[in-house]
Design a protein around this motif. Structure first.
Motif, PDB file in Angstrom:
ATOM      1  N   THR A 178       0.825  -1.209   0.000  1.00 46.35           N
ATOM      2  CA  THR A 178       0.000   0.000   0.000  1.00 46.35           C
ATOM      3  C   THR A 178       0.859   1.260   0.000  1.00 46.35           C
ATOM      4  N   PHE A 179       2.164   1.104   0.173  1.00 48.64           N
ATOM      5  CA  PHE A 179       3.131   2.200   0.010  1.00 48.64           C
ATOM      6  C   PHE A 179       4.330   1.611  -0.693  1.00 48.64           C
ATOM      7  N   HIS A 180       4.753   2.263  -1.806  1.00 47.49           N
ATOM      8  CA  HIS A 180       5.937   1.759  -2.502  1.00 47.49           C
ATOM      9  C   HIS A 180       6.657   2.921  -3.183  1.00 47.49           C
ATOM     10  N   ASN A 181       7.421   3.619  -2.382  1.00 45.17           N
ATOM     11  CA  ASN A 181       8.265   4.712  -2.859  1.00 45.17           C
ATOM     12  C   ASN A 181       9.662   4.420  -2.334  1.00 45.17           C
ATOM     13  N   MET A 182      10.541   3.970  -3.212  1.00 45.19           N
ATOM     14  CA  MET A 182      11.838   3.481  -2.768  1.00 45.19           C
ATOM     15  C   MET A 182      12.662   4.553  -2.057  1.00 45.19           C
ATOM     16  N   SER A 193       2.538   7.974   4.002  1.00 44.17           N
ATOM     17  CA  SER A 193       1.983   6.619   4.079  1.00 44.17           C
ATOM     18  C   SER A 193       0.755   6.584   4.972  1.00 44.17           C
ATOM     19  N   SER A 194       0.785   7.354   6.055  1.00 44.63           N
ATOM     20  CA  SER A 194      -0.349   7.390   6.978  1.00 44.63           C
ATOM     21  C   SER A 194      -1.585   7.966   6.301  1.00 44.63           C
ATOM     22  N   ALA A 195      -1.387   9.054   5.551  1.00 45.49           N
ATOM     23  CA  ALA A 195      -2.526   9.700   4.889  1.00 45.49           C
ATOM     24  C   ALA A 195      -3.128   8.788   3.826  1.00 45.49           C
ATOM     25  N   PHE A 196      -2.274   8.190   2.999  1.00 43.48           N
ATOM     26  CA  PHE A 196      -2.796   7.347   1.930  1.00 43.48           C
ATOM     27  C   PHE A 196      -3.411   6.066   2.484  1.00 43.48           C
ATOM     28  N   ASP A 197      -2.774   5.479   3.485  1.00 38.02           N
ATOM     29  CA  ASP A 197      -3.306   4.235   4.032  1.00 38.02           C
ATOM     30  C   ASP A 197      -4.643   4.465   4.737  1.00 38.02           C
ATOM     31  N   ALA A 198      -4.784   5.613   5.389  1.00 33.84           N
ATOM     32  CA  ALA A 198      -6.073   5.924   6.013  1.00 33.84           C
ATOM     33  C   ALA A 198      -7.170   6.010   4.958  1.00 33.84           C
ATOM     34  N   TRP A 199      -6.829   6.589   3.809  1.00 27.55           N
ATOM     35  CA  TRP A 199      -7.805   6.684   2.712  1.00 27.55           C
ATOM     36  C   TRP A 199      -8.182   5.282   2.215  1.00 27.55           C
ATOM     37  N   LEU A 200      -7.202   4.409   2.066  1.00 31.43           N
ATOM     38  CA  LEU A 200      -7.503   3.053   1.621  1.00 31.43           C
ATOM     39  C   LEU A 200      -8.374   2.313   2.631  1.00 31.43           C
ATOM     40  N   ARG A 201      -8.053   2.473   3.910  1.00 34.05           N
ATOM     41  CA  ARG A 201      -8.818   1.764   4.938  1.00 34.05           C
ATOM     42  C   ARG A 201     -10.236   2.318   5.077  1.00 34.05           C
ATOM     43  N   ASP A 255      -0.035  -1.908  10.143  1.00 31.46           N
ATOM     44  CA  ASP A 255       1.137  -1.743  10.997  1.00 31.46           C
ATOM     45  C   ASP A 255       2.160  -0.936  10.215  1.00 31.46           C
ATOM     46  N   THR A 256       3.353  -0.831  10.777  1.00 33.87           N
ATOM     47  CA  THR A 256       4.447  -0.204  10.041  1.00 33.87           C
ATOM     48  C   THR A 256       5.422  -1.278   9.581  1.00 33.87           C
ATOM     49  N   PHE A 257       6.090  -0.964   8.467  1.00 34.24           N
ATOM     50  CA  PHE A 257       7.153  -1.821   7.951  1.00 34.24           C
ATOM     51  C   PHE A 257       8.150  -0.919   7.257  1.00 34.24           C
ATOM     52  N   MET A 258       9.404  -1.057   7.608  1.00 35.62           N
ATOM     53  CA  MET A 258      10.440  -0.160   7.108  1.00 35.62           C
ATOM     54  C   MET A 258      10.071   1.297   7.367  1.00 35.62           C
ATOM     55  N   GLY A 259       9.379   1.521   8.500  1.00 37.22           N
ATOM     56  CA  GLY A 259       9.089   2.874   8.953  1.00 37.22           C
ATOM     57  C   GLY A 259       7.865   3.523   8.379  1.00 37.22           C
ATOM     58  N   VAL A 260       7.134   2.848   7.470  1.00 33.54           N
ATOM     59  CA  VAL A 260       5.930   3.449   6.890  1.00 33.54           C
ATOM     60  C   VAL A 260       4.726   2.569   7.199  1.00 33.54           C
ATOM     61  N   GLU A 261       3.546   3.163   7.106  1.00 35.08           N
ATOM     62  CA  GLU A 261       2.310   2.407   7.375  1.00 35.08           C
ATOM     63  C   GLU A 261       1.928   1.563   6.162  1.00 35.08           C
ATOM     64  N   LEU A 262       1.541   0.332   6.434  1.00 38.47           N
ATOM     65  CA  LEU A 262       1.058  -0.589   5.418  1.00 38.47           C
ATOM     66  C   LEU A 262      -0.225  -1.234   5.912  1.00 38.47           C
TER      67      LEU A 262
END
Length: 268
Positions: A178-182, A193-201, A255-262
């Motif tokens: 749900t987040f993929h920006n290298m 990531s928090s803003a976009f993931d909240a929108w998805l959820r 949760d978070t993974f590599m510091g961003v929300e997924l």
């Protein structure tokens, strides 16, 4: 007459980075443990073991949706710069030429041109997470590619065409992130990531017409293009949402993974 199979759920899961469960240095231990527990739990989603797994991975694109047809697919170690042992991982799930034929039949019936590949193997979007979900590699598995151009509406339509598989014992799994920006992993990407993931959820639990419309216009969501400069890791969710039919989704993991929300999203 045999009783009909129960309708299977569909799921979009985050596959993490490279061979993350099997090497050090990717994600913190709490993050790795949380994602591992989630992926292990996916096995329990179907009420009975599926007869096959159909995986749509972010790591395969073709000019038209293409299905793997090998009876014994190899592994593609499509990651770079990791320890030598990560290139010796095994996950010897059999393929399913029979289900591959059914996938092509359904796509053709829906007017969607499609192709087949006899030599394509499992990329890390499939074998890395499913090595946790199905460690015995006992269930026949095949992949379906994304379509180049990455049009969300086309991928929703692909999912709708494949929905009958849910009543035929096939567990449809979308594998992406749900987040993929290298350049954005770590603290610098947390807010986006928090803003976009909240929108998805907020999107997947809505009724089918509404969640499809929102997903088709995903690039208008908050921080969408920060979360996904290129959307190949999001498009498997469109296929899953299309296959969900009238089912509403839910965030099955957040949760978070590599510091961003997924998050992971399940329907049915």
């Amino acid at each position: 007459m045999a009783s009909p199979s129960p309708r299977l759920p569909v799921v979009f899961l985050p596959h993490g980075g490279g061979p993350w469960p099997f090497v050090n240095g990717i994600g913190s231990e709490p993050e790795k443990q949380a994602l591992t527990r989630y992926l292990q739990s996916v096995r329990d989603m179907p009420a009975a073991p599926p007869r096959a797994l159909l995986v749509v991975s972010a790591h395969w694109e073709e000019a038209q949706p293409t299905v793997m047809t090998s009876a014994q697919p190899p592994l593609l170690y499509d990651y770079y710069g990791f320890p030598e042992e990560s290139y010796r991982l095994s996950w010897p799930a059999p393929g399913s030429p029979e289900v591959a034929g059914r996938v092509r039949e359904l796509l053709t019936q829906a007017g969607i041109q499609n192709g087949a590949s006899s030599d394509r193997g499992f990329d890390h979007g499939t074998f890395v997470p499913l090595k946790l979900t199905y460690p015995d590699a006992e269930i026949p598995t095949l992949q379906l590619s994304l379509k180049t151009g990455l049009d969300p509406r086309e991928h929703l339509a692909i999912g709708r065409a494949l929905a009958p598989l849910r009543d035929e014992g096939v567990f449809i799994i979308g594998s992406g992130m749900t987040f993929h920006n290298m350049r954005g992993f770590g603290p610098q990407g947390r807010a986006a990531s928090s803003a976009f993931d909240a929108w998805l959820r907020d999107t997947t639990p809505r009724d089918a017409a509404e969640h499809d419309a929102r997903l088709a216009s995903w690039a208008e969501a908050p921080s969408a293009r920060v979360a996904h400069p290129r959307e190949e890791h999001l498009l498997p969710l469109m296929v899953v949402a299309g296959a969900a039919g009238s089912d509403r989704g839910r965030a099955a993991y957040h949760d978070t993974f590599m510091g961003v929300e997924l998050s992971a999203h399940a329907f049915g």
